[in-house]
Design a protein around this motif. Structure first.
Motif, short mmCIF file in Angstrom:
data_model
loop_
_atom_site.label_atom_id
_atom_site.label_comp_id
_atom_site.label_asym_id
_atom_site.label_seq_id
_atom_site.Cartn_x
_atom_site.Cartn_y
_atom_site.Cartn_z
N TYR A 53 23.13 -11.45 8.43
CA TYR A 53 21.64 -11.31 8.99
C TYR A 53 20.97 -10.66 7.66
O TYR A 53 21.55 -9.69 6.90
N TYR A 54 19.64 -11.01 7.57
CA TYR A 54 18.96 -10.25 6.52
C TYR A 54 17.53 -9.83 7.25
O TYR A 54 17.06 -10.97 7.71
N ALA A 55 16.95 -8.83 7.11
CA ALA A 55 15.60 -8.40 7.72
C ALA A 55 14.80 -7.79 6.74
O ALA A 55 15.49 -7.02 6.09
N LYS A 56 13.40 -8.08 6.73
CA LYS A 56 12.73 -7.31 5.79
C LYS A 56 11.30 -6.98 6.53
O LYS A 56 10.81 -7.91 6.89
N VAL A 57 10.85 -5.80 6.48
CA VAL A 57 9.55 -5.30 7.06
C VAL A 57 8.80 -4.63 6.27
O VAL A 57 9.22 -3.97 5.33
N VAL A 58 7.64 -5.26 5.93
CA VAL A 58 6.35 -4.51 5.01
C VAL A 58 5.36 -3.82 5.49
O VAL A 58 4.81 -4.57 6.67
N ASN A 59 5.31 -2.88 5.06
CA ASN A 59 3.87 -2.05 5.58
C ASN A 59 2.85 -2.63 4.80
O ASN A 59 2.52 -1.98 3.57
N ASP A 60 2.07 -3.36 5.17
CA ASP A 60 0.88 -3.67 4.36
C ASP A 60 -0.52 -3.56 5.20
O ASP A 60 -1.63 -4.00 5.10
N ASP A 61 -0.27 -2.51 6.14
CA ASP A 61 -1.44 -2.18 6.95
C ASP A 61 -2.52 -1.34 6.09
O ASP A 61 -2.38 -0.23 5.50
N PRO A 62 -3.83 -1.79 5.87
CA PRO A 62 -4.71 -1.20 4.99
C PRO A 62 -5.23 0.14 5.65
O PRO A 62 -5.81 0.90 4.61
N SER A 95 -2.88 2.30 6.31
CA SER A 95 -1.91 3.27 6.06
C SER A 95 -2.09 3.80 4.68
O SER A 95 -1.79 2.65 3.61
N PRO A 96 -1.87 5.09 4.18
CA PRO A 96 -2.23 5.29 2.85
C PRO A 96 -0.90 5.25 1.92
O PRO A 96 -0.93 5.19 0.59
N VAL A 97 0.27 4.69 2.71
CA VAL A 97 1.20 4.65 1.90
C VAL A 97 1.54 3.02 1.77
O VAL A 97 2.84 2.61 1.36
N SER A 98 0.66 2.19 2.42
CA SER A 98 1.12 0.82 2.54
C SER A 98 1.04 0.07 1.00
O SER A 98 0.52 0.91 0.08
N THR A 99 1.55 -1.15 0.87
CA THR A 99 1.63 -2.04 -0.33
C THR A 99 0.27 -1.96 -0.69
O THR A 99 -0.07 -2.27 -1.89
N VAL A 100 -0.65 -2.23 0.08
CA VAL A 100 -2.03 -2.50 0.07
C VAL A 100 -2.79 -1.21 -0.77
O VAL A 100 -3.32 -1.42 -1.95
N ASN A 101 -2.60 -0.12 -0.03
CA ASN A 101 -3.11 1.22 -0.50
C ASN A 101 -2.69 1.68 -1.94
O ASN A 101 -3.18 2.21 -2.78
N ARG A 102 -1.21 1.35 -1.99
CA ARG A 102 -0.36 1.96 -3.04
C ARG A 102 -0.57 0.93 -4.26
O ARG A 102 -0.18 1.35 -5.41
N GLY A 103 -0.66 -0.26 -4.06
CA GLY A 103 -0.76 -1.27 -5.12
C GLY A 103 0.79 -1.49 -5.74
O GLY A 103 0.73 -2.01 -6.65
N ARG A 104 1.77 -1.12 -4.95
CA ARG A 104 3.27 -1.21 -5.61
C ARG A 104 4.27 -1.25 -4.36
O ARG A 104 3.72 -0.66 -3.21
N VAL A 105 5.07 -1.86 -4.48
CA VAL A 105 6.36 -1.71 -3.55
C VAL A 105 7.17 -0.37 -3.82
O VAL A 105 7.68 -0.32 -5.00
N ILE A 106 7.60 0.20 -2.88
CA ILE A 106 8.55 1.42 -2.79
C ILE A 106 9.49 0.91 -1.69
O ILE A 106 9.43 1.02 -0.41
#
Length: 352
Positions: free
Chosen positions: A238-247, A249-260
């Motif tokens: 099994y493989y699962a992926k969860v992304v924080n793209d909540d605008p 959230s100060p650490v989201s992909t949206v606000n940071r502009g990059r993936v960590i």
């Protein structure tokens, strides 16, 4: 207990401790200065430095704060330490001996389990730890009450000593070592700050014991915004992926502009999980790692709170409003005013 926010007379007393009875034995009248460090991150949970005129050799020393308030005299133990490594100096008039001292947990570091030593599957974790600690330390050990058993054999590593072995053992029951001020060894359940009630409050109103300097630190640099979970066992993958793209959230992909990213390849799950359980596990992990820890360093007059206690910080001038924080370290200066420099930590959720 005295009212720590009001004036009182303070002094300090020092006694050697009989390791057989664990009672005070002889008062030391030549101690000039003492600094006590309590630290949840230290393997032995603390240490002390004691300046004295004459060396007392290797022995246990107990420190007391003596208070007199409204005609009532009380003795408050501050710690019990094993003196081991003295150094001395002479200023032309007086000889001064500085003694480094350590908590009783140091004795658990002095010997190792036999190679291959193990606690067997099904054995009670805390009963086993209590027996092993009691047999390898002179300090009194308070027996815990916990019926959690091992799921698998627990085997000592070749580099383990009795402290590391037992620390890892009790972690399986979600316990950790603790010490009281008399030097007795305790086993404390691991608790998060949210589950604790504050034992005291530091605010603008008790500035009589709160020093003005406060430092607040935090670092959100390494907080991930993407979690991947890979599960492979038997015929299941099994493989699962969860992304924080909540605008918001100060650490989201949206606000940071990059993936960590943060990847888990050996999820801690019992039995044979379903694909949905793996997805839920990934979401839980992202919630757990999406927290920002703040550490607050401040100083105050002694008031009896301990490392591991929850305190409420409501010091508006420092921007700390109704904050519950857990004390992680203290430095106690055994001198006039009994100043305590304390570090407390609290977390803020940044996703979920």
């Amino acid at each position: 207990m005295p009212d720590w926010t009001q004036s009182m007379e303070q002094s300090f007393e020092y006694y050697t401790v009989d390791p057989g009875t664990w009672k005070d034995m002889e008062r030391l009248d030549t101690v000039k200065k003492c600094t006590i460090s309590r630290d949840r991150e230290a393997d032995t949970l603390g240490s002390a430095s004691i300046d004295i005129v004459d060396s007392v050799g290797e022995c246990y020393v107990r420190v007391y704060l003596i208070t007199i308030q409204n005609g009532v005299t009380e003795r408050h133990p501050l710690g019990t330490f094993l003196v081991q490594t003295p150094s001395s100096s002479f200023d032309g008039k007086l000889r001064s001996v500085t003694m480094d001292a350590y908590t009783p947990l140091l004795e658990l570091k002095e010997n190792q389990p036999t190679i291959g030593y193990s606690i067997l599957k099904g054995d009670n974790i805390m009963e086993s730890a209590y027996r092993l600690v009691r047999d390898n330390i002179r300090a009194p050990v308070v027996k815990p009450s916990c019926d959690k058993s091992l799921y698998d054999d627990f085997v000592a590593n070749t580099d383990d000593n009795w402290l590391t072995f037992n620390s890892d053992l009790i972690a399986n029951a979600k316990y950790e070592f603790d010490l009281d001020e008399l030097g007795r060894v305790l086993f404390a359940p691991v608790q998060d700050t949210a589950s604790l009630q504050p034992v005291c409050t530091f605010d603008d109103g008790n500035s009589s014991i709160l020093y003005p300097d406060i430092d607040v630190e935090h670092d959100m640099y390494a907080i991930p915004n993407v979690v991947e979970v890979v599960y492979s066992r038997s015929n299941e993958n099994y493989y699962a992926k969860v992304v924080n793209d909540d605008p918001n959230s100060p650490v989201s992909t949206v606000n940071r502009g990059r993936v960590i990213g943060y990847r888990v390849t050996d999820p801690d799950l019992a039995g044979d999980p379903t694909e949905g359980q793996i997805q839920a596990y990934a979401e839980r992990i992202l919630r757990e790692v999406s927290t920002l820890e703040y550490t607050v360093t401040f100083s105050h007059g002694y008031r009896g709170n301990r490392v591991g206690d929850c305190v409420r910080l409501n010091y508006e001038r420092a921007g700390l409003i109704d904050i519950k924080a857990k004390t992680v370290s203290q430095t106690i200066y055994c001198e006039a005013g009994c100043k305590v420099t304390e570090k407390a930590a609290f977390t803020v959720k940044l996703w979920g």
